[in-house]
Motif scaffolding. Sequence first.
Motif: not given
Lengths: 363, 363
Positions: A316, A319-320, A324, A351, A355, B315-316, B318-320, B322
Amino acid sequence: MAAKQTHSTALGNRENSACENLSQKSAERIKKLRRQKVDIKKLSNELLNSNLTALSQAITLVESQSNRHEDSVKKLIENCLPHAGNSVRIGITGVPGVGKSTFIESFGMHLISQGHKVAVLAVDPSSSISGGSILGDKTRMEKLVQSPHSYIRPTASGTSLGGVSRKTRESIALCEAAGFDIILIETVGVGQSETLVHSMTDFFLLLKLAGAGDELQGIKRGIIEMADAIVINKADGNNIDQAKSAKLEFNRALQLYPPKSNDWKPKVLLASGLKHQGIDKIWELIERFVKQTKSNQSFDDNRALQAKYWLTQSIEENLKKDFYSHSEIKIALKKELLKIDQKKTTAFEAAENLLKLYKKTKL
Amino acid sequence: MAAKQTHSTALGNRENSACENLSQKSAERIKKLRRQKVDIKKLSNELLNSNLTALSQAITLVESQSNRHEDSVKKLIENCLPHAGNSVRIGITGVPGVGKSTFIESFGMHLISQGHKVAVLAVDPSSSISGGSILGDKTRMEKLVQSPHSYIRPTASGTSLGGVSRKTRESIALCEAAGFDIILIETVGVGQSETLVHSMTDFFLLLKLAGAGDELQGIKRGIIEMADAIVINKADGNNIDQAKSAKLEFNRALQLYPPKSNDWKPKVLLASGLKHQGIDKIWELIERFVKQTKSNQSFDDNRALQAKYWLTQSIEENLKKDFYSHSEIKIALKKELLKIDQKKTTAFEAAENLLKLYKKTKL
């Protein structure tokens, strides 16, 4: 405590000039090592035979940020992992001035007298000195430093918490593979370092001082909840009465929390690192903890959970970082934040837009 | 409390048959509404004119999971946002049986007597009933339900915490746009709902009971730390002495925490929702809190921080989602976890492999 001492740990004090000389020497040694081609098979074998020079070299490799060593580190860890894990990992925290170094000296020597081999690591993510570790002031751990049954490794520094955690987790494995059955991981009571150390140890010990308004100062929210034991240190001489009432106070506070998932009820103990008092009781408590949590499976469950935690943390965080640090996202994020301020959009709408943009640039 | 009551909230009790009938009727109404084409401009105007039927319809739209309404919801929120924000948002939590409904009835009526307009929302992420909201048992809020200056909206349910937060945040904005200047957000003391409610309110109130071992039970770790005030409820009749000693106990416990960033020192108060005792003091305290935090800017700073928090959360999440819902990753993740168990890899190494695979499949 004076401000300039905030960054000192039990193992490293950058204000100390002897330490700086050591640091310089060590930096040169590290540079030299980096230029060398390392024979990983030989290094691994020496480490597994409890050769402390090999252990030091291995940890230096792990701490090296150099990409050139990536494959070597992988190979090294692979060789050591099957021999790692057989230890009790103890996290020790407390604000500067609580007497961590003196406590670790006394506690470590007691463990050695019981036949254990003790490795001491330090975590200080607030340290921003890059490239290698700090070899610090160990004058308050004179005996422990000289014992053949101890290994002391100062601060693993790094620019990111993720980097520091990885280095520390891997250093723990290397120490275990080298035969150390008790790993003490010290951290200074600031920032996010406690959460980090808590999530890589089996037992978490919080050192406190009695009186002097200390109850009101410097305890980061949530640290008391993480503690498996609170030790009121410097409980000697004139401090005894104050220490006893602090013990009462903390026992009362601990009752406000529900039992932990491993059924362990955190205890409050009195000790004096300087006078070697109460140290044996602390180890007895930890032995009881290990016995209890091993018999109800929560010891191993906790380790498995920690591994999974670090796996997901690492995923994670990446991913972040990817999101960013994206140049278009950086600009768009500022714009969306402004729109939120101006009540033109909600956080959720913003958000979604970001995305969408992110996915578009990835195609 | 019996297990079957665990899921009841002050605003909704699914065991109640009257409630089920209401739910059915409401479900039909919602279905009907969904089939209609909504005139968003008209709806927004009515809502901004404090029309409660329009407010209800608007919240139903926001709670609708249907993609068909996505654009309508966006437009609606856009129209309302410039008129939102002018309220005090108060989170209220406590275990089942603490008397939340009776407290909210008494507290809400007091606020109305002071000239305020009070909206009551409930958050219960543990609820898994899908599609629309539950219209519940309001018998313990008889007067508040009937007041023209109140609006009560039962549980926003949803399958994900993210979904619930979004619906609740947007419902708050709609209530504010409709002229409600005090928003009470009730949550039952289980799961992650407190953190969620805490991160969307200005003031967080924890209801407690004195005695009966309650101190030891049911307080989720960290909740005491979030509280801006702890109210010992049912402090009447024979309970008074116990309530007073509980107050002492909590005051002592609160002293173990460092001051909050907004300089507010959490207070412990006694109250009886049933006998309407101490209710005025609670509101006086909150007024003092609002005055103090507005004068030192921390009120607005906190709201800005919350918006940023929800932006990054969203945001996070959603990233996770995904990443972890990716079919190839699902398989590879299982394999890597197995390898960690077998000590063939570290969590960090495993994470690297998974991230490489993820990037490859995205190209």
